[in-house]
Design an enzyme around this catalytic site. Structure first.
Site, mmCIF file in Angstrom:
data_model
loop_
_atom_site.group_PDB
_atom_site.id
_atom_site.type_symbol
_atom_site.label_atom_id
_atom_site.label_comp_id
_atom_site.label_asym_id
_atom_site.label_seq_id
_atom_site.Cartn_x
_atom_site.Cartn_y
_atom_site.Cartn_z
ATOM 1 N N GLY A 115 55.342 43.763 71.462
ATOM 2 C CA GLY A 115 54.349 44.297 72.677
ATOM 3 C C GLY A 115 53.182 44.092 72.560
ATOM 4 O O GLY A 115 52.111 45.085 72.615
ATOM 5 N N GLU A 166 49.886 34.799 58.843
ATOM 6 C CA GLU A 166 49.894 33.451 59.568
ATOM 7 C C GLU A 166 48.527 33.206 59.588
ATOM 8 O O GLU A 166 47.557 34.150 60.141
ATOM 9 C CB GLU A 166 50.368 33.789 61.144
ATOM 10 C CG GLU A 166 51.943 33.367 61.230
ATOM 11 C CD GLU A 166 52.308 33.538 62.732
ATOM 12 O OE1 GLU A 166 53.506 33.897 62.784
ATOM 13 O OE2 GLU A 166 51.576 33.604 63.626
ATOM 14 N N LYS A 167 47.998 31.917 59.654
ATOM 15 C CA LYS A 167 46.840 31.316 59.985
ATOM 16 C C LYS A 167 46.555 31.762 61.328
ATOM 17 O O LYS A 167 47.304 31.545 62.372
ATOM 18 C CB LYS A 167 46.748 29.846 59.733
ATOM 19 C CG LYS A 167 45.831 29.112 60.091
ATOM 20 C CD LYS A 167 46.036 27.670 59.553
ATOM 21 C CE LYS A 167 44.602 26.657 60.195
ATOM 22 N NZ LYS A 167 43.615 27.127 59.436
ATOM 23 N N ARG A 204 65.941 38.764 74.466
ATOM 24 C CA ARG A 204 66.146 39.639 75.501
ATOM 25 C C ARG A 204 65.574 38.930 77.058
ATOM 26 O O ARG A 204 64.862 37.645 76.750
ATOM 27 C CB ARG A 204 65.438 41.121 75.489
ATOM 28 C CG ARG A 204 63.988 40.588 75.017
ATOM 29 C CD ARG A 204 63.176 41.952 75.034
ATOM 30 N NE ARG A 204 61.853 41.695 74.604
ATOM 31 C CZ ARG A 204 60.673 41.313 75.060
ATOM 32 N NH1 ARG A 204 60.815 41.283 76.240
ATOM 33 N NH2 ARG A 204 59.387 41.286 74.458
#
Ligand code: ADP
Ligand code: ADP
Ligand code: MG
Length: 461
Positions: free
Chosen positions: A165, A201-202, A293
């Site tokens: 989210g 992460e880049k 989901r």
């Protein structure tokens, strides 16, 4: 064995959406709800309702014991978890399975693997799907991150393995900031998600968010093409479209094939989405996560493919093999969804619960309004501010934009402030009309335009 009675363990517009799909399939629905939701539209529309606890989600929608007790009382043979709450909670899926009830979604083992963002990155790499350059496994310390930071450079994102989210993501621009944020992020992830696991992460600048909708039955996987969700605020989607705009057909094919390959590798069952960042300049795409989901924005895919994704989920959960073959799934026209939240866009998106004194719902060709609203409904202050989604379909994007403006003009929600004026302004914006945006674009736009969104009554008189 087809599902006879379905317990809905969620609330709001997605609960209403599930009731509608189940009713059409002849499935009896029982709505599990908190005390604050006794008057909700989903409770009114379902065949029966069971109160599972007081208003706070921790004592109702997140209470596994209370939900299982309700399922037994209802004689439910299946539980649909919707999105949010327990939808990606492997312990919940396992408890449902152990109780001899069908969990409408993938197995607990698949959720454990693909719901954990670090494990999912590993699975993607193993399946030969490109991931954003970054760490492997969880990072236990700042020191352990040094080597990988030398490769990614800055800025870099610190992400929570259990995040979702749009929460649990931090950006660091240099080593000093990284060290400070890393410790904070770990403590916060532990508090918010019960899991302090982090990875890096880049940061991909000016990327577009493109995601692929999948359906699997544990044997076979098909894709239902992609959605574009680049208009975001605080890394949460506010406006989504299908198909992605200006995507080269060859790239589309590669993207969808990569998503299918990953889902096949884990023998995926149910509806799921593989999310990517697409770097238009380089023509590269990178896996970021899988959502195991149904997603908020699933209706735009339904509009351009004609597939009822919730009905497919229920059929698969009932044990039926996938009814669709890949070659039967085709794209038609263009769809746009805007999220209508009870928030004041002219005032920092402050939540705005309250009484909906009057409601006028848009209609006409190509217009769909999935919401939890009815006139006289008191929006409770305890939950997510999503009131619903306005979805439009037309033959092409320019006509879909015209239809969106027209439908937003008809929409009238009195008594509370909503994000509808934001969408009306965006629909008229030249950059949006030309689809010249990326995932950070809206935040820049808001800095210059938010105060202009005004507080006048939305909609036409
Ligand atoms: P989608 O991925 O379907 O586009 P969102 O990212 O907005 O939608 O998430 C859907 C809902 O689920 C939101 O209410 C969001 O706050 C919630 N949510 C998603 N993932 C998590 C999570 N890991 N923990 C808590 N809430 C989550
Ligand atoms: P969540 O689980 O909260 O949905 P995601 O990993 O899907 O988190 O990322 C949410 C959003 O954050 C993406 O849609 C994108 O806008 C931004 N984002 C995530 N990873 C990166 C990245 N490596 N570089 C740039 N932006 C990113
Ligand atoms: Mg995501």
């Amino acid at each position: 064995m087809a599902i006879a009675t379905l317990l809905i363990a969620n609330r709001g517009e997605i609960a209403v959406r599930i009731v509608r799909a189940a009713r059409e399939l002849g499935i009896r629905t029982v709505q599990a709800h908190s005390a604050a939701d006794a008057d909700s539209l989903a409770v009114q529309l379902a065949d029966a309702a069971i109160e599972i606890g007081p208003a706070p989600a921790s004592k109702s929608y997140l209470d596994i014991g209370a939900i299982l007790a309700a399922a037994r009382e209802a004689g439910a043979d299946a539980i649909h978890p919707g999105y949010g709450f327990l939808a990606e909670n492997a312990a919940f899926a396992a408890a449902v399975e152990e109780a001899g009830i069908v969990f409408v979604g993938p197995s607990a083992a698949t959720i454990r693997r693909m719901g954990d963002k670090v494990a999912a990155r590993e699975a993607a790499m193993e399946a030969g799907v490109p991931v954003v350059p970054g760490s492997r496994g969880r990072l236990e310390s700042v020191e352990a991150a040094r080597g990988i930071l030398a490769e990614t450079g800055y800025p870099v994102l610190i992400k929570a393995a259990a995040g979702g989210g749009g929460r649990g993501i931090r950006i660091a621009h240099d080593e000093h900031e990284f060290d400070r944020l890393f410790h904070q992020a770990g403590a916060e992830a532990k508090a918010a998600f019960g899991d302090g696991g982090l990875y890096v992460e880049k940061a991909i600048p000016r990327a577009r968010h493109v995601e692929v909708q999948l359906l699997g039955d544990g044997e076979r996987v098909v894709h239902c093409f992609e959605r574009e969700c680049s208009l975001q605020r605080r890394r949460q989607k506010v406006w989504e479209e299908a198909p992605a705009i200006g995507l080269d057909p060859a790239v589309r094919e590669q993207l969808c094939a990569a998503a299918v390959r990953l889902a096949e590798a884990v023998r995926y069952r149910g509806a799921g989405t593989v999310e990517f960042l697409y770097d238009e300049d380089g023509g590269d795409f990178f896996f970021i996560e899988m959502n195991t989901r149904i997603q908020v924005e699933h209706p735009v895919t339904e509009c351009v493919t004609g597939i009822d994704l919730i009905a497919e989920m229920l059929a698969i959960a009932g044990g039926a093999p996938l009814s669709l073959r890949q070659e039967q799934i085709a794209l038609s026209g263009h769809a746009i969804e805007v999220r209508i939240n009870a928030e004041d866009p002219a005032n920092g998106f402050m939540p705005f619960p309250g009484l909906v004194s009057d409601l006028r719902v848009p209609g006409g060709p190509g217009v769909r309004f999935d919401s939890l609203l009815y006139p006289g409904y008191a929006i409770p202050p305890f939950y997510d501010s999503l009131l619903g989604k306005l979805i439009v379909w037309a033959e092409d994007r320019p006509r879909a934009l015209a239809r969106l403006s027209r439908a937003l003009g008809e929409l009238r929600i009195e008594g509370v402030k909503t994000t509808a004026p934001l969408h009306l302004a965006l629909a008229a914006d030249p950059e949006v009309r030309a689809a010249r945006y990326h995932t950070r674009w809206l935040e820049g736009w808001l800095e210059t335009n938010a105060t202009k969104l005004g507080s006048e009554e939305e909609g036409a008189g």
